[in-house]
Design an enzyme around this catalytic site. Structure first.
Site, PDB file in Angstrom:
ATOM      1  CB  CYS A  33      -0.930   0.013   1.212  1.00 25.21           C
ATOM      2  SG  CYS A  33      -2.016  -1.405   1.228  1.00 25.21           S
TER       3      CYS A  33
ATOM      4  CG  HIS B 276      -3.402   3.358   2.541  1.00 25.27           C
ATOM      5  ND1 HIS B 276      -3.794   3.052   1.256  1.00 25.27           N
ATOM      6  CD2 HIS B 276      -3.457   2.197   3.242  1.00 25.27           C
ATOM      7  CE1 HIS B 276      -4.067   1.749   1.197  1.00 25.27           C
ATOM      8  NE2 HIS B 276      -3.866   1.213   2.378  1.00 25.27           N
TER       9      HIS B 276
ATOM     10  CG  ASN C 241      -6.682  -1.079   1.167  1.00 31.21           C
ATOM     11  OD1 ASN C 241      -5.934  -0.521   0.349  1.00 31.21           O
ATOM     12  ND2 ASN C 241      -6.230  -1.637   2.275  1.00 31.21           N
TER      13      ASN C 241
HETATM   14  O1  UT7 Z   1      -3.908  -1.344   3.655  1.00 33.58           O
HETATM   15  C1  UT7 Z   1      -3.004  -2.097   4.356  1.00 33.58           C
HETATM   16  C2  UT7 Z   1      -3.208  -2.036   5.792  1.00 33.58           C
HETATM   17  N1  UT7 Z   1      -4.467  -2.642   6.146  1.00 33.58           N
HETATM   18  C3  UT7 Z   1      -5.199  -2.081   7.078  1.00 33.58           C
HETATM   19  O2  UT7 Z   1      -4.846  -1.026   7.531  1.00 33.58           O
HETATM   20  C4  UT7 Z   1      -6.392  -2.804   7.595  1.00 33.58           C
HETATM   21  C5  UT7 Z   1      -6.384  -2.761   9.074  1.00 33.58           C
HETATM   22  N2  UT7 Z   1      -7.473  -3.473   9.742  1.00 33.58           N
HETATM   23  C6  UT7 Z   1      -8.773  -3.125   9.625  1.00 33.58           C
HETATM   24  O3  UT7 Z   1      -9.130  -2.252   8.858  1.00 33.58           O
HETATM   25  C7  UT7 Z   1      -9.771  -3.800  10.532  1.00 33.58           C
HETATM   26  O4  UT7 Z   1      -9.060  -4.565  11.482  1.00 33.58           O
HETATM   27  C8  UT7 Z   1     -10.786  -4.716   9.802  1.00 33.58           C
HETATM   28  C9  UT7 Z   1     -11.786  -3.843   9.066  1.00 33.58           C
HETATM   29  C10 UT7 Z   1     -10.074  -5.627   8.838  1.00 33.58           C
HETATM   30  C11 UT7 Z   1     -11.557  -5.548  10.818  1.00 33.58           C
HETATM   31  O5  UT7 Z   1     -12.205  -4.707  11.776  1.00 33.58           O
HETATM   32  P1  UT7 Z   1     -12.065  -5.015  13.333  1.00 33.58           P
HETATM   33  O6  UT7 Z   1     -12.888  -4.036  14.022  1.00 33.58           O
HETATM   34  O7  UT7 Z   1     -10.587  -5.022  13.643  1.00 33.58           O
HETATM   35  O8  UT7 Z   1     -12.709  -6.429  13.452  1.00 33.58           O
HETATM   36  P2  UT7 Z   1     -12.074  -7.796  13.998  1.00 33.58           P
HETATM   37  O9  UT7 Z   1     -11.103  -8.351  13.002  1.00 33.58           O
HETATM   38  O10 UT7 Z   1     -11.589  -7.591  15.397  1.00 33.58           O
HETATM   39  O11 UT7 Z   1     -13.328  -8.712  14.024  1.00 33.58           O
HETATM   40  C12 UT7 Z   1     -14.457  -8.422  14.881  1.00 33.58           C
HETATM   41  C13 UT7 Z   1     -15.562  -9.412  14.586  1.00 33.58           C
HETATM   42  C14 UT7 Z   1     -15.103 -10.871  14.555  1.00 33.58           C
HETATM   43  O12 UT7 Z   1     -16.124 -11.669  15.096  1.00 33.58           O
HETATM   44  P3  UT7 Z   1     -16.063 -12.202  16.631  1.00 33.58           P
HETATM   45  O13 UT7 Z   1     -14.790 -12.998  16.705  1.00 33.58           O
HETATM   46  O14 UT7 Z   1     -16.014 -10.955  17.469  1.00 33.58           O
HETATM   47  O15 UT7 Z   1     -17.313 -12.991  16.750  1.00 33.58           O
HETATM   48  C15 UT7 Z   1     -14.949 -11.165  13.081  1.00 33.58           C
HETATM   49  O16 UT7 Z   1     -15.099 -12.534  12.794  1.00 33.58           O
HETATM   50  O17 UT7 Z   1     -16.102  -9.159  13.294  1.00 33.58           O
HETATM   51  C16 UT7 Z   1     -16.103 -10.363  12.511  1.00 33.58           C
HETATM   52  N3  UT7 Z   1     -15.918 -10.029  11.122  1.00 33.58           N
HETATM   53  C17 UT7 Z   1     -16.963  -9.717  10.313  1.00 33.58           C
HETATM   54  N4  UT7 Z   1     -18.292  -9.670  10.545  1.00 33.58           N
HETATM   55  C18 UT7 Z   1     -19.085  -9.310   9.512  1.00 33.58           C
HETATM   56  C19 UT7 Z   1     -14.779  -9.934  10.403  1.00 33.58           C
HETATM   57  N5  UT7 Z   1     -15.057  -9.586   9.133  1.00 33.58           N
HETATM   58  C20 UT7 Z   1     -16.403  -9.433   9.051  1.00 33.58           C
HETATM   59  C21 UT7 Z   1     -17.281  -9.073   8.022  1.00 33.58           C
HETATM   60  N6  UT7 Z   1     -18.596  -9.027   8.297  1.00 33.58           N
HETATM   61  N7  UT7 Z   1     -16.845  -8.766   6.785  1.00 33.58           N
END
Ligand code: UT7
Length: 323
Positions: free
Chosen positions: A113, A250, A280
């Site tokens: 990125c 970004h 992204n």
């Molecule tokens: O560009 C390069 C760098 N990349 C980034 O900067 C991305 C950085 N990370 C993020 O943007 C975020 O971490 C995400 C958007 C990827 C995820 O958001 P989060 O608030 O960190 O969610 P999480 O991974 O902690 O997941 C929370 C919950 C989980 O369920 P449980 O374990 O709490 O039951 C996931 O399984 O959300 C669930 N989950 C989803 N639910 C519905 C993960 N993806 C999804 C989804 N829809 N698409």
């Protein structure tokens, strides 16, 4: 000439749009979750026949048109991309021929990125040492080809597109400074597991080339690291955050962007946000946002812009620009 300055910007997004509702039909997700956690409402997807260089080509034409620069005047080409058309020749070399550039140096930069900021940093120095008078800098990606459409944790995030700038030598600033960094310590948090020498499988998805990310852990490092790089950039220029006009981040996640804006005491009105429209797009996201705000008139000549990015590697970088 002591500076390179941005003479023109351009961008391109493929026609096909994939909405959050479309993804609800593919994986167990919801529009509400995607918007709340990321800010993304839709992403663009390259057509089957469309490649990274096709999108880069369109963005480059638009940037050269705005700059009033002919292909024959370009003295260097750098393309930030993680999704090149081919293993070789590079996307930049394919574009050299297609755009009708002279036989100038043309290179791809793979910094995930942060690819556009790496490419910008290289081209800026190329101009400042006098090796080129004008340079084309592009960020272009076709990420939907390496997305695992069964993984809801990543497939809702990424999209395709391209952005470009023309840099030209100038006595007036210009790019004031660029800062690029890398740390391979956390390679397992965000990567594609396979490449050529690790045993590439011609069936892309069996080969494990899809994007794998521990999103939550990446999120925390991204917020911390971007906080540090904006401090580094301001300190290098002996500048106070109040002197900035625009943050051009970004476009990975609205919450990460908001955290960086808070750190800079900037309101969200001073942040160029496009993540909602294209998700992204990795190396394409900063030049896409820049072009959007130049064309809609928000960014004006003389404004001070802070560009920043963070991505797989990890890599991170920034540029302080007087537009
Ligand atoms: O560009 C390069 C760098 N990349 C980034 O900067 C991305 C950085 N990370 C993020 O943007 C975020 O971490 C995400 C958007 C990827 C995820 O958001 P989060 O608030 O960190 O969610 P999480 O991974 O902690 O997941 C929370 C919950 C989980 O369920 P449980 O374990 O709490 O039951 C996931 O399984 O959300 C669930 N989950 C989803 N639910 C519905 C993960 N993806 C999804 C989804 N829809 N698409």
């Amino acid at each position: 000439m002591s500076y390179s300055r941005i003479a023109g910007t351009g961008s391109y997004l493929p026609e096909k749009i994939l909405t959050n509702a479309d993804l609800e039909a593919l994986v167990d997700t919801s529009d509400e979750w995607i918007v709340e956690r990321t800010g993304i409402r839709q992403r663009h997807m390259a057509a089957e026949h469309q490649t990274t260089s096709d999108m880069a080509y369109e963005a480059a034409l638009r940037a050269m048109d705005m700059a009033g620069v002919e292909p024959s005047e370009i003295g260097f080409l750098a393309v930030g991309t993680t999704t090149p058309d081919l293993v070789f020749p590079s996307t930049a070399v394919l574009l050299q021929e297609r755009l009708g550039l002279p036989h100038v140096g043309a290179m791809d930069v793979n910094a995930a990125c942060t690819g556009f900021l790496y490419a910008l940093s290289i081209a800026d120095k190329w101009i400042r040492v006098g090796d080129a008078d004008k340079a084309l800098v592009i960020g272009a990606e076709c990420l939907t080809r390496i997305v695992d459409w069964k993984d809801r944790g990543t497939c809702v995030l990424f999209g395709d597109g391209a952005g470009a700038v023309v840099l030209e030598a100038s006595d007036e600033p210009g790019i004031l400074s660029t800062h690029i960094h890398a740390n391979g310590e956390h390679v397992d948090l965000l990567r594609s597991r396979r490449g050529i020498s690790t045993g590439f499988d011609f069936d892309l998805h069996n080969g494990g080339v899809t994007i794998e990310m521990k999103g939550n852990e990446v999120f925390k490092v991204a917020v911390r690291t971007l906080g540090r790089i904006v401090d580094e950039t301001l300190a290098a220029n002996n500048m106070d955050k109040s002197e900035l006009d625009w943050l051009i981040p970004h476009q990975a996640n609205l919450r990460i962007i908001a955290a960086t804006a808070r750190k800079l005491n900037m309101t969200m009105e001073q942040v160029i946000l496009t993540v909602q429209n294209h998700g992204n797009t990795s190396a394409a996201s900063v030049p896409l946002a820049l072009d959007t705000a130049v064309r809609d008139g928000r960014i004006q000549r003389g404004h001070k812009l802070l560009l920043e990015a963070f991505g797989g590697g990890f890599t991170w970088g920034s540029a302080l620009v007087q537009y």
